[in-house]
Design a protein around this motif. Structure first.
Motif, PDB file in Angstrom:
ATOM      1  N   GLU A   1      -2.350   0.444  -8.632  1.00  0.00           N
ATOM      2  CA  GLU A   1      -3.120  -0.719  -8.218  1.00  0.00           C
ATOM      3  C   GLU A   1      -2.523  -2.002  -8.761  1.00  0.00           C
ATOM      4  O   GLU A   1      -1.739  -1.997  -9.713  1.00  0.00           O
ATOM      5  CB  GLU A   1      -4.560  -0.600  -8.720  1.00  0.00           C
ATOM      6  CG  GLU A   1      -4.684  -0.573 -10.233  1.00  0.00           C
ATOM      7  CD  GLU A   1      -6.111  -0.315 -10.709  1.00  0.00           C
ATOM      8  OE1 GLU A   1      -6.661  -1.174 -11.424  1.00  0.00           O
ATOM      9  OE2 GLU A   1      -6.660   0.749 -10.361  1.00  0.00           O
TER      10      GLU A   1
ATOM     11  N   ASN B   1      -1.661   3.703  -1.445  1.00  0.00           N
ATOM     12  CA  ASN B   1      -1.984   4.958  -0.779  1.00  0.00           C
ATOM     13  C   ASN B   1      -1.463   6.157  -1.545  1.00  0.00           C
ATOM     14  O   ASN B   1      -1.690   7.291  -1.157  1.00  0.00           O
ATOM     15  CB  ASN B   1      -1.386   4.971   0.637  1.00  0.00           C
ATOM     16  CG  ASN B   1      -2.122   4.029   1.567  1.00  0.00           C
ATOM     17  OD1 ASN B   1      -3.318   3.815   1.419  1.00  0.00           O
ATOM     18  ND2 ASN B   1      -1.400   3.447   2.512  1.00  0.00           N
TER      19      ASN B   1
ATOM     20  N   LEU C   1       0.811  -1.205   0.000  1.00  0.00           N
ATOM     21  CA  LEU C   1       0.000   0.000   0.000  1.00  0.00           C
ATOM     22  C   LEU C   1       0.845   1.256   0.000  1.00  0.00           C
ATOM     23  O   LEU C   1       0.355   2.340  -0.272  1.00  0.00           O
ATOM     24  CB  LEU C   1      -0.944  -0.009   1.206  1.00  0.00           C
ATOM     25  CG  LEU C   1      -1.956  -1.163   1.212  1.00  0.00           C
ATOM     26  CD1 LEU C   1      -2.831  -1.112   2.444  1.00  0.00           C
ATOM     27  CD2 LEU C   1      -2.807  -1.124  -0.041  1.00  0.00           C
TER      28      LEU C   1
ATOM     29  N   ASN D   1      -9.393  -4.173  -2.043  1.00  0.00           N
ATOM     30  CA  ASN D   1     -10.139  -2.936  -1.833  1.00  0.00           C
ATOM     31  C   ASN D   1     -11.390  -2.857  -2.705  1.00  0.00           C
ATOM     32  O   ASN D   1     -12.331  -2.124  -2.395  1.00  0.00           O
ATOM     33  CB  ASN D   1      -9.260  -1.722  -2.124  1.00  0.00           C
ATOM     34  CG  ASN D   1      -8.029  -1.685  -1.250  1.00  0.00           C
ATOM     35  OD1 ASN D   1      -6.919  -1.899  -1.719  1.00  0.00           O
ATOM     36  ND2 ASN D   1      -8.207  -1.424   0.046  1.00  0.00           N
TER      37      ASN D   1
ATOM     38  N   TRP E   1      -6.324  -4.250  -5.441  1.00  0.00           N
ATOM     39  CA  TRP E   1      -5.692  -3.636  -4.280  1.00  0.00           C
ATOM     40  C   TRP E   1      -5.125  -2.278  -4.707  1.00  0.00           C
ATOM     41  O   TRP E   1      -4.346  -2.193  -5.666  1.00  0.00           O
ATOM     42  CB  TRP E   1      -4.563  -4.509  -3.749  1.00  0.00           C
ATOM     43  CG  TRP E   1      -5.025  -5.779  -3.108  1.00  0.00           C
ATOM     44  CD1 TRP E   1      -5.163  -6.019  -1.768  1.00  0.00           C
ATOM     45  CD2 TRP E   1      -5.384  -7.004  -3.770  1.00  0.00           C
ATOM     46  NE1 TRP E   1      -5.596  -7.303  -1.561  1.00  0.00           N
ATOM     47  CE2 TRP E   1      -5.737  -7.935  -2.764  1.00  0.00           C
ATOM     48  CE3 TRP E   1      -5.441  -7.399  -5.112  1.00  0.00           C
ATOM     49  CZ2 TRP E   1      -6.148  -9.228  -3.063  1.00  0.00           C
ATOM     50  CZ3 TRP E   1      -5.856  -8.689  -5.418  1.00  0.00           C
ATOM     51  CH2 TRP E   1      -6.206  -9.588  -4.403  1.00  0.00           C
ATOM     52  N   TYR E   2      -5.518  -1.207  -3.993  1.00  0.00           N
ATOM     53  CA  TYR E   2      -5.050   0.141  -4.312  1.00  0.00           C
ATOM     54  C   TYR E   2      -3.906   0.550  -3.392  1.00  0.00           C
ATOM     55  O   TYR E   2      -3.856   0.161  -2.219  1.00  0.00           O
ATOM     56  CB  TYR E   2      -6.177   1.157  -4.162  1.00  0.00           C
ATOM     57  CG  TYR E   2      -7.313   0.981  -5.137  1.00  0.00           C
ATOM     58  CD1 TYR E   2      -7.127   1.179  -6.498  1.00  0.00           C
ATOM     59  CD2 TYR E   2      -8.586   0.612  -4.690  1.00  0.00           C
ATOM     60  CE1 TYR E   2      -8.164   1.014  -7.393  1.00  0.00           C
ATOM     61  CE2 TYR E   2      -9.636   0.453  -5.578  1.00  0.00           C
ATOM     62  CZ  TYR E   2      -9.415   0.657  -6.929  1.00  0.00           C
ATOM     63  OH  TYR E   2     -10.449   0.492  -7.812  1.00  0.00           O
TER      64      TYR E   2
END
Length: 214
Positions: free
Chosen positions: A105, A96, A15, A80, A93-94
């Motif tokens: 991602e 931050n 992340l 996510n 999944w992303y």
């Protein structure tokens, strides 16, 4: 460090856009990865960090095509976002990172391995971060011309309008097992898929909000 601690650490690194897939993989996957890295090290050029290595038709980082999707969940945690239908699914999944208003991602497409419907495995791996590279440094952000030089067999397979009405071109080097999305002349993603199968060979659309125009 315990396996649980390693997995939590790995997820945090992901992340933060310093993705590490080294923790808590099965011994079978580790052996497979060792074999693939050994073959890459025999080639010319600088060796890319294994955690960020893209191998067309095979793997991205420590996630491999054909791997049990449950292992991916243990490594990355809950996705996510995603979509699922008829035993097939995208998990996204992303990061931050919000540079330029865009979050990097990693997306995993999975489906049942066989008719027993007991296990789902990884069919495609899509990334947007330029930290991931092939052995000789090829990554996102390249032009179509650059991509054709690297993958001469690459061909345009579809054209979309995204949610901002921008034109997105999808290209695929089917025999190599790698596809690309291009926006405004630059690649915005790399997708690793099985060799000799189309990048579009999925039941679900990763971007349902995109409009297919060609």
């Amino acid at each position: 460090m315990s396996c649980s601690t390693a997995m939590k650490s790995t997820k945090l690194i992901l992340l933060g856009l310093c993705i590490s897939f080294a923790a808590c993989q099965s011994s079978q996957n580790a052996e497979h990865k060792t074999d693939s890295i050994a073959s890459i090290e025999s080639g010319p050029g600088k060796i890319v960090d294994e955690r960020f290595l893209v191998v067309p038709g095979r793997s991205v980082g420590e996630i491999s095509l054909g791997e049990d999707v449950e292992n991916v969940g243990k490594l990355l945690g809950r996705p996510n976002a995603g979509d699922a239908a008829m035993g097939k699914a995208w998990g996204i999944w992303y990061s931050n990172d919000s540079t330029g208003g865009m979050r990097n991602e990693i997306a995993i497409y999975s489906s049942y391995r066989d008719t027993s419907m007991r296990m789902k495995d990884v069919k495609q791996i899509r990334i947007t971060s330029d930290k991931f590279k092939t052995q000789d440094g090829f990554t996102t952000g390249k032009s179509i011309a650059d991509t054709k030089l690297k993958f001469p067999a690459v061909e345009k397979v579809s054209t979309y309008l995204n949610e901002n009405k921008d034109t997105v071109l999808v290209y695929d080097a089917q025999k190599d097992g790698i596809g690309f999305e291009f926006l405004k002349g630059k690649s915005i993603s790399v997708t690793v898929h099985p060799m000799n199968k189309s990048v579009n060979a999925t039941y679900l659309t990763l971007h349902p909000e995109w409009k297919l125009i060609e």
